[in-house]
Design an enzyme around this catalytic site. Sequence first.
Site, mmCIF file in Angstrom:
data_model
loop_
_atom_site.group_PDB
_atom_site.id
_atom_site.type_symbol
_atom_site.label_atom_id
_atom_site.label_comp_id
_atom_site.label_asym_id
_atom_site.label_seq_id
_atom_site.Cartn_x
_atom_site.Cartn_y
_atom_site.Cartn_z
ATOM 1 N N GLY A 135 0.761 -1.221 0.000
ATOM 2 C CA GLY A 135 0.000 0.000 0.000
ATOM 3 C C GLY A 135 0.799 1.283 0.000
ATOM 4 O O GLY A 135 1.957 1.341 -0.415
ATOM 5 N N CYS A 136 0.151 2.326 0.520
ATOM 6 C CA CYS A 136 0.655 3.684 0.360
ATOM 7 C C CYS A 136 1.910 3.986 1.178
ATOM 8 O O CYS A 136 2.586 4.978 0.905
ATOM 9 C CB CYS A 136 -0.443 4.677 0.735
ATOM 10 S SG CYS A 136 -1.914 4.582 -0.319
ATOM 11 N N ASN A 137 2.227 3.189 2.188
ATOM 12 C CA ASN A 137 3.425 3.479 2.982
ATOM 13 C C ASN A 137 4.620 2.623 2.581
ATOM 14 O O ASN A 137 5.656 2.619 3.238
ATOM 15 C CB ASN A 137 3.150 3.334 4.485
ATOM 16 C CG ASN A 137 2.640 1.961 4.873
ATOM 17 O OD1 ASN A 137 2.879 0.984 4.172
ATOM 18 N ND2 ASN A 137 1.935 1.888 5.990
#
Length: 361
Positions: free
Chosen positions: A150-152
């Site tokens: 995901g985004c991290n």
Amino acid sequence: MSYLSAIATAVPENCFSQETLTDFYIRSTNDLMSKRKIKIVSGKTGIQTRYSVLSDFDKAYEDYTFFSKSADLLPEPTLSDRMKIYAQQATELSLKAVNGLEGIHDFKEQITHLITVTCTGLFAPGLDIELMRALSLSPTVQRSSVNFMGCNAAILALKNADVICRTFPAAKVLIVCTELCTIHFQKQYNDDYLLSNLLFADGAAAVIVSGKPDGMYQHAVQMEEFNSMVLHSGYDDMAWRLSETGFIMNLSSYVPGLIRENIRAMLLGAGLNIDQIKHWAVHPGGKRIIDDFALALNLDKCAMSDTYKILKNYGNMSSPTVLFVLKEILEKAKSEHRNEQILAAAFGPGLTIETLKMRYV
């Protein structure tokens, strides 16, 4: 030690206004309530433009090349259809980012490690092998991948690069984060999915991490400390899952509140002095996430100006987005910023928070 030496970013050629993308979404349904919700949510995103490898979004449905040539988009593209586009486009966009690194063709033979990052597509041999072939990297380059996180995930990749450089001081690590979020547009209209279709976009970023301070910025950027927290109470509020029609994104409206309620305690618990952090590179997961992050830490919104700017101009591109923000910050470094601290923060499924403290040295 480890140093962030350079960041380059890239987006596809197809740029669409938020109004155009909203209209595409609205035209996919005849339900008046859904149309109204889409328009209301779009107006609150803080996004002006987004980029996509797909060219259909501003065309008449008869001219679509990816989606079905029907007003209701049915039948939807299959997972295989979407992965075919990913395999065709991900390498090209990744190379666009890598080739944006100043002097890459002069020092690419010095690259010892390659880390690829993505959560929007997979194939094998994968993006790492494709990049090695296209860049003519040494066949002995050590490879690893951060997938489906995901985004991290960019911060997780930087954490891996930090360990490599501290272990092997002569290392030079190339990180490439590439996401084609828009190929997973879904014909869904529930409250959570409205956010996904109206936030996500495509982009890539390439980063060089070295064991010595050989960077391109006003000051060397030393990576000092990583911290991580899993908020189990948000387990169901941000998630990906596979389906026959692509990746289904669950992005709950509760995510900003969860971050607001926990970020201060996390940073203080890690021993970070919030007042000493002068530069903030926060993943623009959505306007409310940025607003609530600033509120929780009593930060003036000016401290988040680069995060708001990236959200406005690019939307949420998942993993590379925080690197777009960090690039903005590092390129504006001044001589008087020496020894000042920078904090990068990003959020992913789980719900997880990843942070990286850096310093100008």
